[in-house]
Design a protein around this motif. Structure first.
Motif, PDB file in Angstrom:
ATOM      1  N   ASP A 215       0.838  -1.195   0.000  1.00  0.00           N
ATOM      2  CA  ASP A 215       0.000   0.000   0.000  1.00  0.00           C
ATOM      3  C   ASP A 215       0.874   1.246   0.000  1.00  0.00           C
ATOM      4  O   ASP A 215       2.086   1.169  -0.173  1.00  0.00           O
ATOM      5  N   ASP A 262      -4.585   0.272  -1.973  1.00  0.00           N
ATOM      6  CA  ASP A 262      -5.119   0.497  -0.633  1.00  0.00           C
ATOM      7  C   ASP A 262      -6.089  -0.604  -0.262  1.00  0.00           C
ATOM      8  O   ASP A 262      -6.718  -1.240  -1.114  1.00  0.00           O
ATOM      9  N   MET A 263      -6.213  -0.819   1.036  1.00  0.00           N
ATOM     10  CA  MET A 263      -7.161  -1.796   1.537  1.00  0.00           C
ATOM     11  C   MET A 263      -8.583  -1.301   1.315  1.00  0.00           C
ATOM     12  O   MET A 263      -8.860  -0.102   1.375  1.00  0.00           O
ATOM     13  N   GLY A 266     -11.876   2.194   2.691  1.00  0.00           N
ATOM     14  CA  GLY A 266     -11.560   3.614   2.782  1.00  0.00           C
ATOM     15  C   GLY A 266     -12.201   4.440   1.696  1.00  0.00           C
ATOM     16  O   GLY A 266     -11.753   5.535   1.409  1.00  0.00           O
ATOM     17  N   GLU A 302      -5.768  -8.278   0.770  1.00  0.00           N
ATOM     18  CA  GLU A 302      -5.603  -8.685   2.169  1.00  0.00           C
ATOM     19  C   GLU A 302      -4.147  -8.500   2.551  1.00  0.00           C
ATOM     20  O   GLU A 302      -3.258  -8.434   1.692  1.00  0.00           O
ATOM     21  N   TYR A 303      -3.931  -8.390   3.873  1.00  0.00           N
ATOM     22  CA  TYR A 303      -2.568  -8.208   4.359  1.00  0.00           C
ATOM     23  C   TYR A 303      -1.774  -9.502   4.222  1.00  0.00           C
ATOM     24  O   TYR A 303      -2.328 -10.603   4.237  1.00  0.00           O
ATOM     25  N   MET A 311      -1.751  -5.583  11.734  1.00  0.00           N
ATOM     26  CA  MET A 311      -2.581  -4.616  11.036  1.00  0.00           C
ATOM     27  C   MET A 311      -4.054  -4.782  11.379  1.00  0.00           C
ATOM     28  O   MET A 311      -4.801  -3.790  11.414  1.00  0.00           O
ATOM     29  N   GLN A 312      -4.469  -5.994  11.700  1.00  0.00           N
ATOM     30  CA  GLN A 312      -5.858  -6.179  12.108  1.00  0.00           C
ATOM     31  C   GLN A 312      -6.119  -5.497  13.442  1.00  0.00           C
ATOM     32  O   GLN A 312      -7.157  -4.852  13.639  1.00  0.00           O
ATOM     33  N   ARG A 314      -4.497  -2.934  14.579  1.00  0.00           N
ATOM     34  CA  ARG A 314      -4.456  -1.496  14.327  1.00  0.00           C
ATOM     35  C   ARG A 314      -5.767  -1.000  13.719  1.00  0.00           C
ATOM     36  O   ARG A 314      -6.264   0.072  14.069  1.00  0.00           O
ATOM     37  N   ARG A 315      -6.335  -1.763  12.811  1.00  0.00           N
ATOM     38  CA  ARG A 315      -7.600  -1.358  12.195  1.00  0.00           C
ATOM     39  C   ARG A 315      -8.726  -1.358  13.224  1.00  0.00           C
ATOM     40  O   ARG A 315      -9.587  -0.473  13.232  1.00  0.00           O
ATOM     41  N   ALA A 318      -8.337   1.732  15.319  1.00  0.00           N
ATOM     42  CA  ALA A 318      -8.761   2.923  14.599  1.00  0.00           C
ATOM     43  C   ALA A 318     -10.282   3.015  14.511  1.00  0.00           C
ATOM     44  O   ALA A 318     -10.865   4.095  14.680  1.00  0.00           O
ATOM     45  N   LEU A 319     -10.941   1.889  14.279  1.00  0.00           N
ATOM     46  CA  LEU A 319     -12.410   1.897  14.241  1.00  0.00           C
ATOM     47  C   LEU A 319     -12.997   2.242  15.607  1.00  0.00           C
ATOM     48  O   LEU A 319     -13.995   2.970  15.699  1.00  0.00           O
TER      49      LEU A 319
END
Length: 375
Positions: A215, A262-263, A266, A302-303, A311-312, A314-315, A318-319
């Motif tokens: 990304d 990008d994932m 977004g 996917e990561y 990263m999961q 972290r997401r 953030a949510l």
């Protein structure tokens, strides 16, 4: 109005009071003239006035060099692969299939006539067909020559028959030289000495395996793309590269290594921008070899396994922060609306202390209600 500076000695002289004036600290300074009338003009569009540069060379005695802007380095684009310029698709020469059928039947009939002439046909067959009695000349040089000619004609006629299908093409070659492309359908006759290669010219799609990508921040990803393409120039696709399908796969992998993806989640704009960039890049790489690429769409992003867990988390964090910010905003808006309505309608009269206490109680009540009602 102008300002100038000249070289002065260490002491410029004595003032009227008898005191010596110190020397100036700045020597050999280059200045420019400033038009006084420009400082007091009120016109919306003043006329441009050319002024000389403030520094025209190095300053004597200071060792300072004039500032020179270096020209920006030209951006070099990657060279696009090229094939032989004269290599291009052109129609091949073919005949209707009836010509091949007729030639083959003539060859078969010639072989049968030669056999009757040589007396090789059984008498029962001759009587059943109503043919006159055979001369019984036997197999001599003339009969063998007739056999060879009739057999060659039959093999040449039947051997050149081909069936053209919709969405298929034949690339013809003779002793390593390109002789044309046949896109006709139905029964046709092609020279049997020509090498025929079948090419699929239909609109095709290819779903790739998980391809390594990254990304915008450099996080490793695994991307599955859907490529919609077709063969536009059969000569370049077959003769320009060893395998045009493998070449297309390699170009897609190379493009994913250069274009950030990008994932999902977004918004559609970043995903569409990545798809457009991939399509343009792959289309430019594959056009010289006769391939036409319509779209390169990421269908699954996917990561990579080594960073998926981090990263999961972290997401999720953030949510959660986004949810908390939205809840706080709604609570503040509700408290403000409640206090405004109470004061505007004259239901309560509050001073600063009472207003702060009411805001505090309403905030606690609304937050408690949000917590009990769910996320």
């Amino acid at each position: 109005m102008s300002t100038t500076t000249e070289s002065t000695p260490e002491f410029e002289g004595t003032a009227e009071g008898g005191t010596s004036r110190p020397a100036r600290l700045i020597h050999n300074e280059a200045t420019t003239e400033i038009p006084v009338h420009l400082l007091f003009r009120d016109e919306p569009d003043p006329e441009p006035v050319q002024v000389r540069p403030a520094v025209v060379g190095r300053r004597q005695g200071t060792g300072e060099q004039p500032r020179v802007r270096r020209p920006a380095a030209p951006v070099r684009r990657r060279p696009v692969p090229q094939v032989e310029p004269e290599l291009g698709e052109r129609p091949g020469r073919v005949l209707p299939g009836a010509v091949g059928v007729l030639a083959g039947m003539c060859g078969a009939a010639g072989c049968a006539a030669t056999s009757w002439w040589a007396g090789l046909v059984p008498p029962a067959v001759v009587g059943a067909l109503g043919l006159p009695a055979a001369a019984g000349a036997g197999l001599g040089p003339v009969q063998w020559a007739a056999y060879a000619g009739a057999g060659a004609l039959g093999l040449f006629g039947f051997g050149g028959l081909a069936r053209g299908r919709t969405g298929r093409a034949w690339v013809l070659g003779l002793f390593g030289r390109y002789r044309g492309t046949v896109r006709r359908t139905g029964l046709m006759w092609v020279n049997p000495l020509l090498l025929r290669r079948r090419v699929d010219v239909r609109l095709r799609h290819w779903r790739s395996e998980a391809v390594p990508a990254a990304d915008g921040s450099g996080v490793a990803l695994r991307v599955v793309v859907l490529v919609v393409w077709r063969v536009r120039d059969t000569a370049r696709a077959v003769l320009g590269v060893d395998d045009h399908e493998t070449y297309l796969r390699e170009c897609v992998e190379a493009a994913l290594a250069r274009v950030p993806v990008d994932m999902p989640g977004g918004g559609r704009t970043p995903v569409e921008a990545a798809a457009d960039a991939l399509t343009r890049l792959v289309a430019a790489e594959t056009a010289p070899v006769g391939l036409e690429v319509f779209s390169v769409q990421p269908v699954r992003v996917e990561y990579a396994p080594e960073v998926a867990a981090v990263m999961q988390r972290r997401r999720i964090a953030a949510l959660d922060a986004q949810h908390r910010a939205s809840v706080l905003t709604s609570v503040v808006d509700s408290v403000e609306d409640t206090v405004t309505r109470l004061t505007m309608r004259g239901l309560v009269e509050l001073d600063d202390y009472e207003r702060k206490a009411l805001v505090k109680d309403l905030t606690v009540a609304f937050c408690a209600g949000r917590g009990e009602g769910g996320p």
